[in-house]
Design a protein around this motif. Sequence first.
Motif, PDB file in Angstrom:
ATOM      1  N   PHE A 141       0.876  -1.160   0.000  1.00 31.64           N
ATOM      2  CA  PHE A 141       0.000   0.000   0.000  1.00 31.64           C
ATOM      3  C   PHE A 141       0.926   1.226   0.000  1.00 31.64           C
ATOM      4  O   PHE A 141       1.454   1.627   1.042  1.00 31.64           O
ATOM      5  CB  PHE A 141      -0.894   0.002   1.232  1.00 31.64           C
ATOM      6  CG  PHE A 141      -1.748  -1.240   1.371  1.00 31.64           C
ATOM      7  CD1 PHE A 141      -2.875  -1.428   0.590  1.00 31.64           C
ATOM      8  CD2 PHE A 141      -1.397  -2.229   2.284  1.00 31.64           C
ATOM      9  CE1 PHE A 141      -3.655  -2.570   0.713  1.00 31.64           C
ATOM     10  CE2 PHE A 141      -2.164  -3.373   2.424  1.00 31.64           C
ATOM     11  CZ  PHE A 141      -3.295  -3.549   1.636  1.00 31.64           C
ATOM     12  N   ALA A 142       1.164   1.779  -1.171  1.00 33.51           N
ATOM     13  CA  ALA A 142       2.127   2.872  -1.319  1.00 33.51           C
ATOM     14  C   ALA A 142       1.440   4.218  -1.175  1.00 33.51           C
ATOM     15  O   ALA A 142       0.344   4.438  -1.712  1.00 33.51           O
ATOM     16  CB  ALA A 142       2.831   2.778  -2.665  1.00 33.51           C
ATOM     17  N   LYS A 143       2.099   5.138  -0.493  1.00 35.67           N
ATOM     18  CA  LYS A 143       1.538   6.460  -0.231  1.00 35.67           C
ATOM     19  C   LYS A 143       1.270   7.215  -1.539  1.00 35.67           C
ATOM     20  O   LYS A 143       0.227   7.868  -1.690  1.00 35.67           O
ATOM     21  CB  LYS A 143       2.509   7.255   0.649  1.00 35.67           C
ATOM     22  CG  LYS A 143       2.087   8.694   0.912  1.00 35.67           C
ATOM     23  CD  LYS A 143       3.078   9.406   1.796  1.00 35.67           C
ATOM     24  CE  LYS A 143       4.418   9.585   1.097  1.00 35.67           C
ATOM     25  NZ  LYS A 143       5.364  10.429   1.875  1.00 35.67           N
ATOM     26  N   GLY A 144       2.175   7.119  -2.479  1.00 37.26           N
ATOM     27  CA  GLY A 144       2.107   7.969  -3.658  1.00 37.26           C
ATOM     28  C   GLY A 144       0.938   7.728  -4.593  1.00 37.26           C
ATOM     29  O   GLY A 144       0.658   8.581  -5.444  1.00 37.26           O
ATOM     30  N   VAL A 145       0.267   6.571  -4.469  1.00 40.63           N
ATOM     31  CA  VAL A 145      -0.825   6.269  -5.410  1.00 40.63           C
ATOM     32  C   VAL A 145      -2.211   6.364  -4.769  1.00 40.63           C
ATOM     33  O   VAL A 145      -3.220   6.173  -5.443  1.00 40.63           O
ATOM     34  CB  VAL A 145      -0.645   4.856  -6.000  1.00 40.63           C
ATOM     35  CG1 VAL A 145       0.646   4.779  -6.808  1.00 40.63           C
ATOM     36  CG2 VAL A 145      -0.659   3.792  -4.906  1.00 40.63           C
ATOM     37  N   GLN A 146      -2.257   6.644  -3.461  1.00 41.19           N
ATOM     38  CA  GLN A 146      -3.544   6.644  -2.774  1.00 41.19           C
ATOM     39  C   GLN A 146      -4.352   7.906  -3.118  1.00 41.19           C
ATOM     40  O   GLN A 146      -3.786   9.000  -3.260  1.00 41.19           O
ATOM     41  CB  GLN A 146      -3.356   6.546  -1.263  1.00 41.19           C
ATOM     42  CG  GLN A 146      -2.581   5.323  -0.803  1.00 41.19           C
ATOM     43  CD  GLN A 146      -3.205   4.014  -1.259  1.00 41.19           C
ATOM     44  OE1 GLN A 146      -4.423   3.905  -1.364  1.00 41.19           O
ATOM     45  NE2 GLN A 146      -2.349   3.014  -1.515  1.00 41.19           N
ATOM     46  N   THR A 147      -5.651   7.716  -3.234  1.00 42.36           N
ATOM     47  CA  THR A 147      -6.554   8.830  -3.525  1.00 42.36           C
ATOM     48  C   THR A 147      -7.455   9.164  -2.343  1.00 42.36           C
ATOM     49  O   THR A 147      -8.148  10.190  -2.373  1.00 42.36           O
ATOM     50  CB  THR A 147      -7.437   8.483  -4.742  1.00 42.36           C
ATOM     51  OG1 THR A 147      -8.193   7.293  -4.448  1.00 42.36           O
ATOM     52  CG2 THR A 147      -6.584   8.261  -5.978  1.00 42.36           C
ATOM     53  N   GLN A 148      -7.462   8.290  -1.329  1.00 42.98           N
ATOM     54  CA  GLN A 148      -8.296   8.512  -0.150  1.00 42.98           C
ATOM     55  C   GLN A 148      -7.499   9.292   0.891  1.00 42.98           C
ATOM     56  O   GLN A 148      -6.420   8.839   1.314  1.00 42.98           O
ATOM     57  CB  GLN A 148      -8.721   7.163   0.456  1.00 42.98           C
ATOM     58  CG  GLN A 148      -9.445   6.241  -0.514  1.00 42.98           C
ATOM     59  CD  GLN A 148     -10.931   6.510  -0.537  1.00 42.98           C
ATOM     60  OE1 GLN A 148     -11.486   7.027   0.414  1.00 42.98           O
ATOM     61  NE2 GLN A 148     -11.569   6.184  -1.642  1.00 42.98           N
ATOM     62  N   PRO A 149      -7.999  10.437   1.336  1.00 43.15           N
ATOM     63  CA  PRO A 149      -7.234  11.223   2.313  1.00 43.15           C
ATOM     64  C   PRO A 149      -7.053  10.516   3.659  1.00 43.15           C
ATOM     65  O   PRO A 149      -6.087  10.756   4.370  1.00 43.15           O
ATOM     66  CB  PRO A 149      -8.070  12.504   2.472  1.00 43.15           C
ATOM     67  CG  PRO A 149      -9.448  12.118   2.027  1.00 43.15           C
ATOM     68  CD  PRO A 149      -9.261  11.095   0.957  1.00 43.15           C
ATOM     69  N   ASP A 150      -7.986   9.631   4.005  1.00 46.46           N
ATOM     70  CA  ASP A 150      -7.919   8.925   5.295  1.00 46.46           C
ATOM     71  C   ASP A 150      -7.504   7.469   5.128  1.00 46.46           C
ATOM     72  O   ASP A 150      -7.897   6.604   5.905  1.00 46.46           O
ATOM     73  CB  ASP A 150      -9.272   8.999   5.997  1.00 46.46           C
ATOM     74  CG  ASP A 150     -10.393   8.395   5.160  1.00 46.46           C
ATOM     75  OD1 ASP A 150     -10.187   8.171   3.943  1.00 46.46           O
ATOM     76  OD2 ASP A 150     -11.482   8.155   5.714  1.00 46.46           O
ATOM     77  N   TRP A 151      -6.691   7.203   4.122  1.00 40.43           N
ATOM     78  CA  TRP A 151      -6.362   5.814   3.814  1.00 40.43           C
ATOM     79  C   TRP A 151      -5.604   5.126   4.946  1.00 40.43           C
ATOM     80  O   TRP A 151      -5.788   3.953   5.204  1.00 40.43           O
ATOM     81  CB  TRP A 151      -5.575   5.713   2.497  1.00 40.43           C
ATOM     82  CG  TRP A 151      -4.210   6.334   2.533  1.00 40.43           C
ATOM     83  CD1 TRP A 151      -3.905   7.650   2.467  1.00 40.43           C
ATOM     84  CD2 TRP A 151      -2.972   5.638   2.642  1.00 40.43           C
ATOM     85  NE1 TRP A 151      -2.546   7.838   2.521  1.00 40.43           N
ATOM     86  CE2 TRP A 151      -1.946   6.617   2.619  1.00 40.43           C
ATOM     87  CE3 TRP A 151      -2.615   4.298   2.742  1.00 40.43           C
ATOM     88  CZ2 TRP A 151      -0.590   6.291   2.704  1.00 40.43           C
ATOM     89  CZ3 TRP A 151      -1.267   3.969   2.822  1.00 40.43           C
ATOM     90  CH2 TRP A 151      -0.275   4.952   2.806  1.00 40.43           C
ATOM     91  N   ARG A 152      -4.756   5.893   5.669  1.00 38.78           N
ATOM     92  CA  ARG A 152      -4.021   5.294   6.785  1.00 38.78           C
ATOM     93  C   ARG A 152      -4.985   4.891   7.905  1.00 38.78           C
ATOM     94  O   ARG A 152      -4.839   3.842   8.523  1.00 38.78           O
ATOM     95  CB  ARG A 152      -2.969   6.266   7.321  1.00 38.78           C
ATOM     96  CG  ARG A 152      -1.726   6.398   6.447  1.00 38.78           C
ATOM     97  CD  ARG A 152      -0.635   7.134   7.202  1.00 38.78           C
ATOM     98  NE  ARG A 152       0.590   7.260   6.421  1.00 38.78           N
ATOM     99  CZ  ARG A 152       0.889   8.290   5.644  1.00 38.78           C
ATOM    100  NH1 ARG A 152       0.022   9.292   5.541  1.00 38.78           N
ATOM    101  NH2 ARG A 152       2.020   8.326   4.968  1.00 38.78           N
ATOM    102  N   ALA A 153      -5.952   5.728   8.195  1.00 38.34           N
ATOM    103  CA  ALA A 153      -6.931   5.406   9.239  1.00 38.34           C
ATOM    104  C   ALA A 153      -7.736   4.177   8.863  1.00 38.34           C
ATOM    105  O   ALA A 153      -8.068   3.338   9.720  1.00 38.34           O
ATOM    106  CB  ALA A 153      -7.850   6.604   9.468  1.00 38.34           C
ATOM    107  N   LYS A 154      -8.051   4.032   7.584  1.00 36.09           N
ATOM    108  CA  LYS A 154      -8.797   2.860   7.128  1.00 36.09           C
ATOM    109  C   LYS A 154      -7.954   1.596   7.288  1.00 36.09           C
ATOM    110  O   LYS A 154      -8.466   0.535   7.672  1.00 36.09           O
ATOM    111  CB  LYS A 154      -9.233   3.044   5.678  1.00 36.09           C
ATOM    112  CG  LYS A 154     -10.325   4.094   5.494  1.00 36.09           C
ATOM    113  CD  LYS A 154     -10.719   4.237   4.044  1.00 36.09           C
ATOM    114  CE  LYS A 154     -11.879   5.227   3.879  1.00 36.09           C
ATOM    115  NZ  LYS A 154     -12.258   5.392   2.459  1.00 36.09           N
ATOM    116  N   LEU A 155      -6.658   1.711   6.968  1.00 40.37           N
ATOM    117  CA  LEU A 155      -5.779   0.549   7.148  1.00 40.37           C
ATOM    118  C   LEU A 155      -5.680   0.168   8.621  1.00 40.37           C
ATOM    119  O   LEU A 155      -5.638  -1.021   8.970  1.00 40.37           O
ATOM    120  CB  LEU A 155      -4.388   0.843   6.587  1.00 40.37           C
ATOM    121  CG  LEU A 155      -4.237   0.798   5.065  1.00 40.37           C
ATOM    122  CD1 LEU A 155      -2.814   1.161   4.670  1.00 40.37           C
ATOM    123  CD2 LEU A 155      -4.612  -0.571   4.505  1.00 40.37           C
TER     124      LEU A 155
END
Length: 864
Positions: free
Chosen positions: A572-586
Amino acid sequence: MRGYVFFVLALVISSWLTTLSNSVMAAPVQDYLPDKVKYDPKIPTPEQVLGFELGDHYLRHDQVLRYMQTLADTSSRVSIKKIGQTHELRDLVLMQFSAADMQPKLEAIRQQHIEKLATGQPAQASDVMVLWMGYSVHGDESSGSNAALAVAYYLAAAQGEHVNRLLNNSVVLLDPSLNPDGLDRFAMWSNMHRGSVASADPAHREHIQDWPTGRTNHFWFDLNRDWLLLQHPESIARIEQFHLWKPNVLTDFHEMGTDSTYFFQPGIATRTHPLTPVKNTELTKSLAAFHAQAFDQQGQLYFTQESFDDFYYGKGSTYPDINGSLGILFEQGSSRGKIQESINGVVTFEQAIKNQVTASLSTFQGALINKKPLLDYQADFYSNVDKQASDDPLNGYLLSEKHDSFRLNALLTTLKRHQIEAYQLTKDLTLDNQNYGKDYSYFVPLAQPQYRLIKAIFSTQKQFQDNTFYDVSAWTLPYAYNIEFKPVKRSWGLKTREQAWQVETPKLANVSATLNEQSDYYAYGLPWDDYLAPKFLSLALQAGIIAKVSSEPFNAITQQGQHSFARGTILFAKGVQTQPDWRAKLTKIEQQTALTLLPIKSGLTPIGADLGSRSMYPVALPKVLIIGGKGVSQYEVGEMWYYMDRYLAIAPTIVEANRIAKLDLSRYSHIVMAQGNYDQLSKSAIENITAWVKQGGTIFGQKSGAAWLVDNKLLKTSYLSKKEMADRFETANLTYGEREALQGQQRIAGAIYKTELDLTHPLAFGYSHAELPVFKNSTMLLMPAKAPFTTVAKYTEKPLLAGFSAARNVEQIAKGVTLIAHNHGKGRVIASTDNVNFRGFWYGTSRIFSNALFFSKVYSTKAE
């Protein structure tokens, strides 16, 4: 004149049908019970509570429970205990019958019974016997559950010396409905397809159930094969109560084909498991004399010592045999509706109920007469354990799994539910040049009360007195979970904890790395070796998080320094994520799955491909279509559904084969074909599927589903059919009486084979060992494809690990293919010779199924 004759004949036939219908509509409960018995008028009859007589309608589970609760409310002989719930949240109950003055003391009676067995005390004539009456584990064999009401009424309301003696000398545990979800499915089917005049025609819709049938539970599993495997809440609840009480006798009431009569055990003598004591069979014969006498008095046809065996310990009538009890199977020729023609005359639902009641009462009679021998038998079964263990050349078994604690804990949990203790190593052990690390290795000693069951669970027997099996011939649990195990002859140097392993509540993952929203890690890695990794990935993709999978091993810099990542690692790479809260979801998914992500500091790797490499493939959430319907195995489709639901958090679309032609397949990424007859697929349906694969879809077929792929030129190989495998056996000089033995040789009823995986292939991601046990219950065999790189797994040179397979079959299967995959246009075709999700407990091969769903586009192999 001809019209008048026809009219009169029609009236006569109509009158006869009405009379016949009325004669089998129903009966007062006393008509199912012995003559000249008086009943307490304060205890309501089933018809008083339900508003109709037994046999008038197929009972729903809620109606069964309503009557049982009424008995508990009105009779001092009865108490009711909720023991669990089904998948569909129907209550599972256990009725407890005894003399009124014993009811307040039931727990003390239970504890005394268990304590005497645990301490090896000899049985006394004054001891209380425990009888367990179990009805209708197959929901469409519901004469048992309907009969349970009559039996319960008898126990609650009957007056006289016989019932008093029974209830003073025993506790009767009555499980009125072992499969409530299936029972209701069949009751709905049968009741909705009959009128006031019942049809005896076997072709009538009432007698031909739709797909899936009421035999199975919610996920279309056969619960009568789950007593040992414990994959479902019904079985888990029941086994817990079984071991709380350890009954002396357990009955298991079924139905069989309409043209059969009535069966009770013993079964075929040569097909009894060798670990079952001879005394067990002798006592079973003693009880059989009482069943025979009861049916003789009624003029009912019956048979024994045919068709059925006592080998597989995962059935309701055999699991007790390896646990110091007597398991007794009863099989009633089924009306599968209100009334049905048979070679023995008309079979009625009413008569089916009566026969089940008769066998229940004859069990009580036989058990009472044999009370002391039954008590002695169970006491001896457990008191001899120490001697059996000391005489055994083995000391116990080592279990070890370094990479996947979930599978290991799942196996340990199953053992614990069967009262089998395992002890974690406190010191690393080297045995036969193999290292067993203390953090992931356990010892199962034979010297414990479940000695015989341990031997059965770990058995790798291949030779048998009789090679014909009613069910599987092997079920070695460590093989099923793909857990390394080793027989230990001496325990020198083996150090373990004093306390046995206990089932623990899953711990939350260490989520500190992702809790901080300001963490500036380049990516997060998810190792693919844990059994719940596919579920983690599925939940992440559903949350809109973008993921890739590494097709090659690499090293990366983490918090703890340089770390090695295997093929199949999810990134799960930071540079391709589009969700602002992707870390919280993980973080939330970490908590759900109890898995921990590994933070990676840089995309530049010390060893192997960098994280932006082309060897990192994008992964998409699969949209799965399973072809089902009449002719397709409801068991195998249910197993696929169950695995996806429970371990992938994915809801597949299940569609009948006759709907495929008109279906828009473009919305699906995968089509799955289980064992089944797919001749019903029309030409347009086949063209629809073929075009869909060429355009980029992935199709997965197992067993005959794989053969269909070959036949329709989607899979570029050949196969040996069941008939071709059978034709390898000589038949010229055989007598007619040898035909059953020949059939036993020709088939593989259920054995365990060893395969070799190509660990570099994406379909093998997550596996750390090339050798993989598979369950085989078919002789269909895929041949190697001509093109290279298409074979993902093949059978080894000496593949048979456990169970029976004739030497000719083993020789033919050796080096054959079990898993093959290649391109077809823009799509992918994957085929398995074997069922990778067998009965929900074959954890070792189910990973292949999830890999086929997530990684089918990671490989690219031309078929020609």
